[in-house]
Design a protein around this motif. Structure first.
Motif, PDB file in Angstrom:
ATOM      1  N   LEU A   3       0.822  -1.215   0.000  1.00  0.00           N
ATOM      2  CA  LEU A   3       0.000   0.000   0.000  1.00  0.00           C
ATOM      3  C   LEU A   3       0.854   1.262   0.000  1.00  0.00           C
ATOM      4  N   SER A   4       2.022   1.183   0.648  1.00  0.00           N
ATOM      5  CA  SER A   4       2.873   2.370   0.734  1.00  0.00           C
ATOM      6  C   SER A   4       3.604   2.629  -0.578  1.00  0.00           C
ATOM      7  N   GLY A   5       3.506   1.671  -1.499  1.00  0.00           N
ATOM      8  CA  GLY A   5       4.170   1.859  -2.792  1.00  0.00           C
ATOM      9  C   GLY A   5       5.589   1.307  -2.830  1.00  0.00           C
ATOM     10  N   ASP A   6       6.058   0.788  -1.697  1.00  0.00           N
ATOM     11  CA  ASP A   6       7.411   0.223  -1.676  1.00  0.00           C
ATOM     12  C   ASP A   6       7.570  -0.937  -2.650  1.00  0.00           C
ATOM     13  N   LEU A   7       6.466  -1.570  -2.992  1.00  0.00           N
ATOM     14  CA  LEU A   7       6.549  -2.729  -3.893  1.00  0.00           C
ATOM     15  C   LEU A   7       6.089  -2.381  -5.311  1.00  0.00           C
ATOM     16  N   ASN A   8       6.018  -1.078  -5.600  1.00  0.00           N
ATOM     17  CA  ASN A   8       5.442  -0.708  -6.903  1.00  0.00           C
ATOM     18  C   ASN A   8       6.296  -1.087  -8.109  1.00  0.00           C
ATOM     19  N   ILE A  14      -4.532  -2.801  -4.883  1.00  0.00           N
ATOM     20  CA  ILE A  14      -3.201  -2.540  -5.443  1.00  0.00           C
ATOM     21  C   ILE A  14      -3.327  -2.461  -6.961  1.00  0.00           C
ATOM     22  N   SER A  15      -2.966  -1.317  -7.496  1.00  0.00           N
ATOM     23  CA  SER A  15      -3.223  -1.108  -8.926  1.00  0.00           C
ATOM     24  C   SER A  15      -2.067  -1.570  -9.810  1.00  0.00           C
ATOM     25  N   LEU A  45      -5.838 -11.819   1.988  1.00  0.00           N
ATOM     26  CA  LEU A  45      -4.861 -10.838   1.517  1.00  0.00           C
ATOM     27  C   LEU A  45      -4.924 -10.752  -0.006  1.00  0.00           C
ATOM     28  N   SER A  46      -5.083 -11.901  -0.650  1.00  0.00           N
ATOM     29  CA  SER A  46      -5.158 -11.913  -2.106  1.00  0.00           C
ATOM     30  C   SER A  46      -6.325 -11.050  -2.587  1.00  0.00           C
ATOM     31  N   ASP A  47      -7.491 -11.202  -1.961  1.00  0.00           N
ATOM     32  CA  ASP A  47      -8.653 -10.379  -2.338  1.00  0.00           C
ATOM     33  C   ASP A  47      -8.368  -8.895  -2.109  1.00  0.00           C
ATOM     34  N   ILE A  48      -7.825  -8.610  -0.933  1.00  0.00           N
ATOM     35  CA  ILE A  48      -7.585  -7.211  -0.569  1.00  0.00           C
ATOM     36  C   ILE A  48      -6.561  -6.593  -1.529  1.00  0.00           C
ATOM     37  N   TRP A  49      -5.569  -7.385  -1.891  1.00  0.00           N
ATOM     38  CA  TRP A  49      -4.545  -6.935  -2.850  1.00  0.00           C
ATOM     39  C   TRP A  49      -5.201  -6.631  -4.203  1.00  0.00           C
ATOM     40  N   ARG A  50      -6.005  -7.575  -4.663  1.00  0.00           N
ATOM     41  CA  ARG A  50      -6.650  -7.432  -5.973  1.00  0.00           C
ATOM     42  C   ARG A  50      -7.521  -6.169  -6.015  1.00  0.00           C
ATOM     43  N   LEU A  51      -8.149  -5.850  -4.878  1.00  0.00           N
ATOM     44  CA  LEU A  51      -9.066  -4.705  -4.852  1.00  0.00           C
ATOM     45  C   LEU A  51      -8.363  -3.365  -4.614  1.00  0.00           C
TER      46      LEU A  51
END
Lengths: 374, 414
Positions: A82-87, A112-113, A104-110
């Protein structure tokens, strides 16, 4: 050891390493969190599989998505995302693991762009013909999904080359563990832990070169260093999120000679068959390697494996290092403890909290445990 | 004795007694199973019970038992016993209380009858897998695992094939355990009764669309027991026919579950079993009815996938695509459509530390509901059985503050 020093720096900051790797090699970086991720197929696609461990920074953003009774590993990885460190990630894959990672997978999919998102819905049981056939189907689908996501073709030959590389890495790590078991003084626990972890972070070809050098060095060194007769211990748990534990144990007069960790033996045990269909061979390793508690192999499989590790290591005791809120491991603890006790192997439970524990307190508990060992 | 309040008496649901009698007899039968030469299977709440009924095996639900333990406020003691055994206090309180109860035969009914077999379907969580492994070791009986691949966004063809094959394996497992062949005509009849029971249960829940709602989610938590435990029997069908008739009568007589229903809310997650009455009274005092919930509707939520003429074939999909085995976005869509269907003014979410697959994702669902319907929501941090995680004063304050928002919003939109 110079080689290990380099690795330790990388393990200490995997995100910087991965960014640099992407910049320099142009490789696509694919994140994952679980040892059941079919890394071999990612490697075969010419991409780089990067295991995420979550940084230890304070949780702010992930609090908006996950309650406080979620494990620090998942909260940490989500915070990084979420912080963008993994962008820099080109994609993230979610092999089915536990209830928490599933969400986490669902939350990520919804939320993380960046990067593509792939679920790899592995079977949870691994002991039947139908589940094994399904495992092969899942790996085949993953191969197709990855081809589409990366716009590449993954040939059987690519996969076979990748399998050969992984077999060498896994075999090499097993060799280092054997050397450590034979003479625990040959490499410190902290260095060994960094060595295993680096295998999940670094470019795999670069890593293998370093690993082979390390083995050569350890083999020479092994014959000259004397064993000091410290108490031999095994660590069991999920990921070891506190590498300091090794130094604490060593300072307290113990030494870790083996483990049942997914940042340890569960990562490298089991080699992949090189003959036949490579996808089927990758699938097969999953029911031959030691099982994760979130999967079902046999109701006694984990105890049998842990006892074997302890006996092979001539261990005086086992330390359970369990991540708080990790349900699969917490459910197995009582039966593993009892199974060990039944063969007269004492154990100690350390529950790891979000923040690194005070070293002094940890050391006192480990010292007290070591004193009870005969 | 004080005079009974006639208004209160009128609102009491009469079927309650019948339900209590049926459940009592069910547990007596189950406890007598061995004497009567019947087999007992322990099964997870989302598991396919119909083949057990068709094979004359008595299904026992440790989760229903967990709810009873919670409701009778015996949760803390049994959970603590499990902690002494080495189970972390962070683990599911149903599992903890059941695991320790098995060793001491404690709890409200003196323990469950011993299982001859265990049937675990992981469509509700990964916890049941670990829990049933524990019990398989403890009782040393065969364990069947029905592995229903999680449907993050879809039910893939290979997953369908895998579940189909497992249902065939399940029947073979039962035939071996019971040493007799399955009677497929009987199975068809049980399938038909299961569908009928589910339709009736949905119809009962649907009556809450009426204003005032003749039953609340708290009533549904109670009347749920049969659709969970005796799904596929004539008894369940008869019971829900009676309950439905009673609800329709209440609608005709304009009897609401809450005396002066002004506000309607939707409940999410499992009940707080040891505080259902407290919560029910608390909301009723604010003229509020919890008209529906995502929990009790899970036992009829996949009717759309069932072909009653081909039950065995279609149950693979129905059991795989239940509410907890789908992605957070699909769950949010379900929540929004329930809000519309039951004309809810807000959402109450129980953040249940025992149930991670139900609770993780709630914050995203809350956000989606806010975006799509602009409705306020309340998050209550608690646990379904372990009272140590319930802070009355804190929750009371939060409910009061939330109800202010609901009232304010409703007075503005009127």
């Amino acid at each position: 050891m110079q080689a290990i020093k380099e690795l330790s720096a990388i393990v200490g900051d995997p995100i910087s390493y991965a960014r640099k790797l992407k910049e320099q090699s142009g490789k696509k970086i694919i994140g994952y969190m679980c040892t059941y991720a079919p890394e071999e197929i990612i490697q075969a696609a010419g991409a780089h599989p990067l295991r995420l461990f979550g940084s230890n920074k304070n949780i702010f953003l992930a609090d908006g998505h996950l309650q406080a009774y979620c494990c620090s590993l998942v909260r940490g990885v989500l915070e990084d995302a979420l912080s963008g460190d993994l962008n820099f990630l080109d994609g993230m894959i979610f092999p089915h693991t536990c209830d928490t990672v599933q969400r986490l997978s669902d939350i990520w999919r919804l939320n993380i762009s960046y990067g593509f998102h792939l679920d790899v819905v592995l079977p949870v049981k691994l002991d039947t013909k139908s589940s094994r056939d399904y495992m092969v189907d899942v790996q085949n689908r993953f191969r197709n999904d990855l081809e589409k996501a990366l716009q590449v073709t993954i040939t059987d030959d690519d996969i076979k080359k990748s399998i050969a590389l992984y077999n060498e890495i896994r075999g090499g790590l097993k060799k280092v563990y054997e050397l450590k078991n034979k003479n625990p003084e040959v490499i410190s626990g902290k260095d060994l832990s960094a060595l295993v972890r680096a295998a999940m972070i670094m470019d795999r070809n670069d890593y293998l070169r370093i690993l082979l050098n390390v083995i050569a060095e350890l083999e020479t060194k092994g014959s000259t260093i004397k064993s000091t007769g410290k108490r031999r211990l095994i660590i069991s748990g999920g990921i070891c999120s506190q590498p300091d534990i090794y130094s604490v144990i060593e300072n307290a007069g113990g030494v870790v000679v083996g483990d049942d960790l997914c940042t340890g033996s569960r990562y490298f045990e089991g080699s992949i068959k090189t003959a036949g269909n490579p996808i089927a061979a990758i699938a097969e390793r999953y029911w031959q390697r030691p099982v994760c508690p979130a999967k079902h192999l046999d109701k006694n499989a984990r105890a049998e494996n842990l006892i074997k590790i302890a006996q092979d290591g001539k261990a005086a005791g086992v330390i359970f290092m369990l991540l708080k809120f990790c349900d699969p491991h917490a459910f197995d603890y009582p039966y593993l403890k009892e199974s060990l006790a039944a063969v007269s192997i004492p154990s100690l439970l350390l529950e790891v909290e979000d923040q690194p524990q005070a070293q002094g307190q940890l050391q006192t508990r480990i010292e007290a445990f070591l004193e009870t060992l005969s | 004795m004080a005079e009974k309040d006639p208004a209160k008496e009128k609102r009491k649901i009469k079927s309650v007694k019948k339900m209590k009698d049926i459940m009592t007899n069910y547990y007596i039968d189950a406890k007598m199973a061995e004497q009567n030469g019947k087999k007992v299977a322990w099964i997870t709440s989302g598991g396919p019970v119909e083949p057990l009924i068709a094979m004359d095996v008595i299904p026992i639900y440790p989760e229903n038992h967990g709810a009873m333990i919670g409701a009778s406020k015996m949760g803390i003691d049994l959970c603590q016993k499990a902690e002494v055994m080495g189970y972390s206090s962070d683990l599911c309180s149903y599992a903890r209380s059941d695991i320790s109860c098995a060793t001491v035969n404690g709890g409200p009914i003196g323990g469950l009858p011993k299982p001859d077999m265990l049937v675990c379907c992981n469509n509700i969580c990964g916890t049941v897998l670990k829990w049933y492994e524990v019990q398989a070791r403890y009782f040393n009986v065969p364990l069947f695992i029905l592995d229903t691949p999680f449907c993050h966004t879809q039910f893939l063809p290979e997953a369908r094939k895998y579940v189909h094959r497992q249902i065939e394996e399940y029947i073979v497992f039962l035939e071996n355990a019971c040493k007799k062949k399955m009677d497929h005509d009987r199975m068809k009849e049980v399938g038909r009764l299961s569908v009928e029971g589910q339709r009736l249960w949905q119809a009962v829940l649907d009556t809450a669309m009426n204003k005032p709602a003749p039953l609340s989610a708290f009533d549904a938590f109670f009347h749920l027991a049969l659709i969970v435990t005796l799904r596929g029997t004539k008894q369940a069908v008869d019971y829900y026919e009676g309950l439905l008739a009673e609800m329709r009568e209440r609608i005709a007589d304009n009897i609401g579950a809450v005396e002066n229903e002004k506000y309607r809310l939707l409940w999410d997650n499992l009940p707080v079993w040891y505080r259902t009455k407290w919560l029910s009274d608390k909301f009723a005092a604010a003229d509020t009815c919890l008209v529906a919930d995502t929990y009790t509707s899970a036992w009829c939520g996949t009717l759309k996938y069932i072909d009653e003429n081909n039950f065995i074939e279609s149950m693979a999909e129905a059991y795989t695509r239940i509410y907890l085995n789908i992605g957070v976005d699909e769950m949010a869509r379900d929540v929004v459509s329930m809000i519309d269907k039951y004309s809810a003014d807000g959402l109450v979410m129980h953040s249940n530390r025992s149930c991670k697959p139900y609770s993780f994702g709630q914050l995203d669902i809350q956000r989606i509901v806010r975006e799509k319907r602009g409705l306020p929501s309340l998050m209550i941090e608690a646990d379904m059985v372990d009272e140590r995680f319930f802070s009355e004063s804190q929750i009371e304050t939060r409910i009061d503050a939330f109800m202010e928002v609901v009232k304010e919003r409703k007075s503005c939109t009127r």
